[in-house]
Design a protein around this motif. Structure first.
Motif, short mmCIF file in Angstrom:
data_model
loop_
_atom_site.label_atom_id
_atom_site.label_comp_id
_atom_site.label_asym_id
_atom_site.label_seq_id
_atom_site.Cartn_x
_atom_site.Cartn_y
_atom_site.Cartn_z
N SER A 112 0.82 -1.21 0.00
CA SER A 112 0.00 0.00 0.00
C SER A 112 0.86 1.26 0.00
O SER A 112 0.47 2.27 -0.59
CB SER A 112 -0.97 0.00 1.18
OG SER A 112 -0.30 0.11 2.40
N GLU A 115 1.80 1.69 -3.57
CA GLU A 115 0.63 2.17 -4.31
C GLU A 115 0.37 3.65 -4.01
O GLU A 115 0.01 4.41 -4.91
CB GLU A 115 -0.60 1.33 -3.93
CG GLU A 115 -1.81 1.60 -4.76
CD GLU A 115 -1.75 1.02 -6.15
OE1 GLU A 115 -2.51 1.50 -7.01
OE2 GLU A 115 -0.94 0.11 -6.39
N SER A 116 0.58 4.06 -2.77
CA SER A 116 0.37 5.46 -2.39
C SER A 116 1.32 6.39 -3.13
O SER A 116 0.95 7.52 -3.48
CB SER A 116 0.58 5.64 -0.88
OG SER A 116 -0.35 4.88 -0.16
N VAL A 119 -0.07 6.54 -7.03
CA VAL A 119 -1.42 6.99 -7.40
C VAL A 119 -1.45 8.50 -7.67
O VAL A 119 -0.83 9.29 -6.96
CB VAL A 119 -2.45 6.60 -6.31
CG1 VAL A 119 -2.27 7.40 -5.05
CG2 VAL A 119 -3.86 6.75 -6.82
N HIS A 130 -7.05 11.03 -4.92
CA HIS A 130 -7.08 9.76 -4.18
C HIS A 130 -5.87 9.58 -3.26
O HIS A 130 -5.95 8.85 -2.27
CB HIS A 130 -7.12 8.58 -5.16
CG HIS A 130 -8.42 8.43 -5.86
ND1 HIS A 130 -8.51 8.11 -7.19
CD2 HIS A 130 -9.70 8.56 -5.44
CE1 HIS A 130 -9.77 8.03 -7.54
NE2 HIS A 130 -10.52 8.32 -6.50
N TYR A 134 -5.04 7.01 0.08
CA TYR A 134 -4.12 5.87 0.00
C TYR A 134 -3.11 5.94 1.15
O TYR A 134 -2.75 4.92 1.73
CB TYR A 134 -3.40 5.85 -1.35
CG TYR A 134 -4.16 5.17 -2.45
CD1 TYR A 134 -3.79 3.89 -2.88
CD2 TYR A 134 -5.24 5.77 -3.07
CE1 TYR A 134 -4.48 3.25 -3.90
CE2 TYR A 134 -5.94 5.14 -4.09
CZ TYR A 134 -5.55 3.89 -4.49
OH TYR A 134 -6.23 3.25 -5.49
N TRP A 135 -2.64 7.14 1.45
CA TRP A 135 -1.69 7.30 2.56
C TRP A 135 -2.35 6.97 3.89
O TRP A 135 -1.72 6.36 4.77
CB TRP A 135 -1.09 8.70 2.56
CG TRP A 135 -0.05 8.87 1.51
CD1 TRP A 135 -0.16 9.60 0.36
CD2 TRP A 135 1.26 8.28 1.47
NE1 TRP A 135 0.99 9.49 -0.39
CE2 TRP A 135 1.88 8.69 0.28
CE3 TRP A 135 1.95 7.44 2.33
CZ2 TRP A 135 3.16 8.29 -0.07
CZ3 TRP A 135 3.23 7.04 1.99
CH2 TRP A 135 3.82 7.46 0.81
N SER A 138 -2.38 3.28 4.12
CA SER A 138 -1.03 2.76 4.40
C SER A 138 -0.66 2.97 5.86
O SER A 138 -0.12 2.07 6.51
CB SER A 138 -0.01 3.45 3.51
OG SER A 138 -0.29 3.22 2.15
#
Length: 164
Positions: A112, A115-116, A119, A130, A134-135, A138
């Protein structure tokens, strides 16, 4: 040993603070939903972007609260078979379960975080990015990993006390 107790107490206090903040977000989400429904049915004018805001509030509610739920013992526990074993075997199974959980959530945390970083999308209607959410996800996973470590230490301490 006192350092570990102080760390557990500090993390527990922090997770309770996060739990309180999450409660405020839940209250706001309920008010927003009620206002949206009333606006839709009474004035034929719903609040623009309520579904997007609600989705993001769910992220803010769920992920930071994982650690608090774990430390408070609020996660689902099915112990139909395990409770029939001796306390030492129960402690061993609990330790193995916590270690496996830690491994899985460390992998999820790392994934994650990656991904953060990557994104860069926004919502369609309100154009909310977004990335901050995401953070939050995470960091929620990371806090949950710390909570699992605290539970591991607590479990090992309890196991030692049972053996004495």
């Amino acid at each position: 040993m006192e350092d570990i107790k102080a760390m557990k107490k500090a993390f527990s206090s922090f997770s309770q603070l996060v739990g309180f903040a999450v409660s405020l977000v839940i209250a706001f989400m309920m008010l927003l939903t009620v206002a949206d429904v009333l606006g839709r049915f009474l004035f034929r004018a719903p609040i623009t972007g309520t579904p997007e805001l609600t989705e993001f509030m769910m992220i803010v509610i769920v992920f930071p609260a994982l650690a608090w739920c774990a430390l408070a013992g609020r996660h689902v526990l099915v112990d139909l078979i395990i409770k029939r074993f001796s306390p030492s075997i129960q402690a061993f199974i609990k330790t193995i379960t916590l270690l496996l959980s830690l491994l899985i959530y460390v992998i999820l945390t790392i994934a994650s975080f990656y991904e953060s970083i990557e994104v860069n999308t926004k919502t369609g209607l309100l154009r909310i990015p977004h990335a901050p959410f995401y953070w939050i996800m995470s960091l929620g996973f990371a806090l949950f990993c710390v909570a699992i470590l605290v539970l591991l230490v607590r479990n090992m301490t309890e196991t030692r006390e049972v053996k004495k």
